[in-house]
Scaffold this motif. Structure first.
Motif, PDB file in Angstrom:
ATOM      1  N   TRP A   1       0.845  -1.205   0.000  1.00 27.42           N
ATOM      2  CA  TRP A   1       0.000   0.000   0.000  1.00 27.42           C
ATOM      3  C   TRP A   1       0.875   1.248   0.000  1.00 27.42           C
ATOM      4  O   TRP A   1       1.648   1.460   0.928  1.00 27.42           O
ATOM      5  CB  TRP A   1      -0.880   0.053   1.252  1.00 27.42           C
ATOM      6  CG  TRP A   1      -2.062  -0.854   1.216  1.00 27.42           C
ATOM      7  CD1 TRP A   1      -2.129  -2.139   1.647  1.00 27.42           C
ATOM      8  CD2 TRP A   1      -3.360  -0.532   0.718  1.00 27.42           C
ATOM      9  NE1 TRP A   1      -3.386  -2.637   1.453  1.00 27.42           N
ATOM     10  CE2 TRP A   1      -4.164  -1.667   0.879  1.00 27.42           C
ATOM     11  CE3 TRP A   1      -3.916   0.617   0.151  1.00 27.42           C
ATOM     12  CZ2 TRP A   1      -5.507  -1.702   0.494  1.00 27.42           C
ATOM     13  CZ3 TRP A   1      -5.244   0.582  -0.234  1.00 27.42           C
ATOM     14  CH2 TRP A   1      -6.029  -0.576  -0.067  1.00 27.42           C
TER      15      TRP A   1
ATOM     16  N   THR B   1      -2.763   0.656  -4.423  1.00 31.07           N
ATOM     17  CA  THR B   1      -2.441  -0.755  -4.233  1.00 31.07           C
ATOM     18  C   THR B   1      -2.870  -1.522  -5.479  1.00 31.07           C
ATOM     19  O   THR B   1      -3.361  -0.934  -6.445  1.00 31.07           O
ATOM     20  CB  THR B   1      -3.132  -1.325  -2.968  1.00 31.07           C
ATOM     21  OG1 THR B   1      -2.547  -2.582  -2.645  1.00 31.07           O
ATOM     22  CG2 THR B   1      -4.633  -1.451  -3.144  1.00 31.07           C
TER      23      THR B   1
ATOM     24  N   TYR C   1      -5.454  -4.677  -6.337  1.00 30.06           N
ATOM     25  CA  TYR C   1      -6.536  -5.485  -5.788  1.00 30.06           C
ATOM     26  C   TYR C   1      -7.063  -6.361  -6.916  1.00 30.06           C
ATOM     27  O   TYR C   1      -7.375  -5.857  -8.001  1.00 30.06           O
ATOM     28  CB  TYR C   1      -7.649  -4.589  -5.229  1.00 30.06           C
ATOM     29  CG  TYR C   1      -8.842  -5.360  -4.735  1.00 30.06           C
ATOM     30  CD1 TYR C   1      -8.773  -6.083  -3.556  1.00 30.06           C
ATOM     31  CD2 TYR C   1     -10.022  -5.394  -5.463  1.00 30.06           C
ATOM     32  CE1 TYR C   1      -9.865  -6.809  -3.104  1.00 30.06           C
ATOM     33  CE2 TYR C   1     -11.117  -6.110  -5.019  1.00 30.06           C
ATOM     34  CZ  TYR C   1     -11.026  -6.823  -3.834  1.00 30.06           C
ATOM     35  OH  TYR C   1     -12.097  -7.544  -3.390  1.00 30.06           O
TER      36      TYR C   1
ATOM     37  N   TYR D   1     -12.798   1.793  -1.850  1.00 29.72           N
ATOM     38  CA  TYR D   1     -12.511   0.453  -1.340  1.00 29.72           C
ATOM     39  C   TYR D   1     -12.017   0.556   0.094  1.00 29.72           C
ATOM     40  O   TYR D   1     -11.039   1.242   0.382  1.00 29.72           O
ATOM     41  CB  TYR D   1     -11.463  -0.215  -2.233  1.00 29.72           C
ATOM     42  CG  TYR D   1     -11.007  -1.567  -1.765  1.00 29.72           C
ATOM     43  CD1 TYR D   1     -11.844  -2.665  -1.878  1.00 29.72           C
ATOM     44  CD2 TYR D   1      -9.741  -1.736  -1.221  1.00 29.72           C
ATOM     45  CE1 TYR D   1     -11.426  -3.919  -1.454  1.00 29.72           C
ATOM     46  CE2 TYR D   1      -9.316  -2.987  -0.798  1.00 29.72           C
ATOM     47  CZ  TYR D   1     -10.156  -4.071  -0.916  1.00 29.72           C
ATOM     48  OH  TYR D   1      -9.749  -5.307  -0.498  1.00 29.72           O
TER      49      TYR D   1
END
Length: 131
Positions: A30, A44, A46, A75
């Motif tokens: 992150w 990040t 995902y 998110y």
């Protein structure tokens, strides 16, 4: 826009912003960009795709999510005040730059006046590349 372009454009804009810095409080996966200790952007991967999460005015967040297929509610964040941007055909570099700038301005606006690196009411207004 692909994964690398999204992250490159968002990072480049964040790096230009006065007082902004990169930290990794949640681990190396992150990238967390802060101004005066307050988060304005997270990056990040995902589900194998790049994702940039930014602060947004609630009305703007709703409109952006309705207008752009590649923008969704934030998110793991407050869905009313944060958006997540994923790579895709609906995104243009200028929009990403503008969204990063607006997220920064929203966070700076909440800082005590003495801690603000810029005046959030005029910074970035009129030109997304204004520093």
């Amino acid at each position: 826009m692909d994964d690398e372009a999204l992250l490159r454009i968002a990072t480049a804009r964040a790096d230009e912003l006065p007082g902004a810095g990169l930290e990794h409080p949640f681990g190396p996966e992150w990238d967390v960009f802060k101004v005066r200790g307050k988060v304005f952007m997270l990056q990040t991967h995902y589900a194998g795709r790049a994702m940039v999460t930014l602060k947004s005015h609630p009305e703007d967040a709703a409109a952006l999510c309705e207008t752009f297929a590649d923008i969704t509610p934030g998110y793991h964040m407050n869905k009313k005040h944060w958006i997540s941007v994923s790579p895709g055909p609906s995104l243009e570099p200028g929009l990403v730059t503008e969204l990063v700038t607006e997220s920064y301005r929203l966070v700076v606006e909440k800082l005590p006046r003495a801690q603000r690196p810029v005046d959030p009411h005029v910074f970035g207004v009129g030109s997304p590349h204004q520093a």
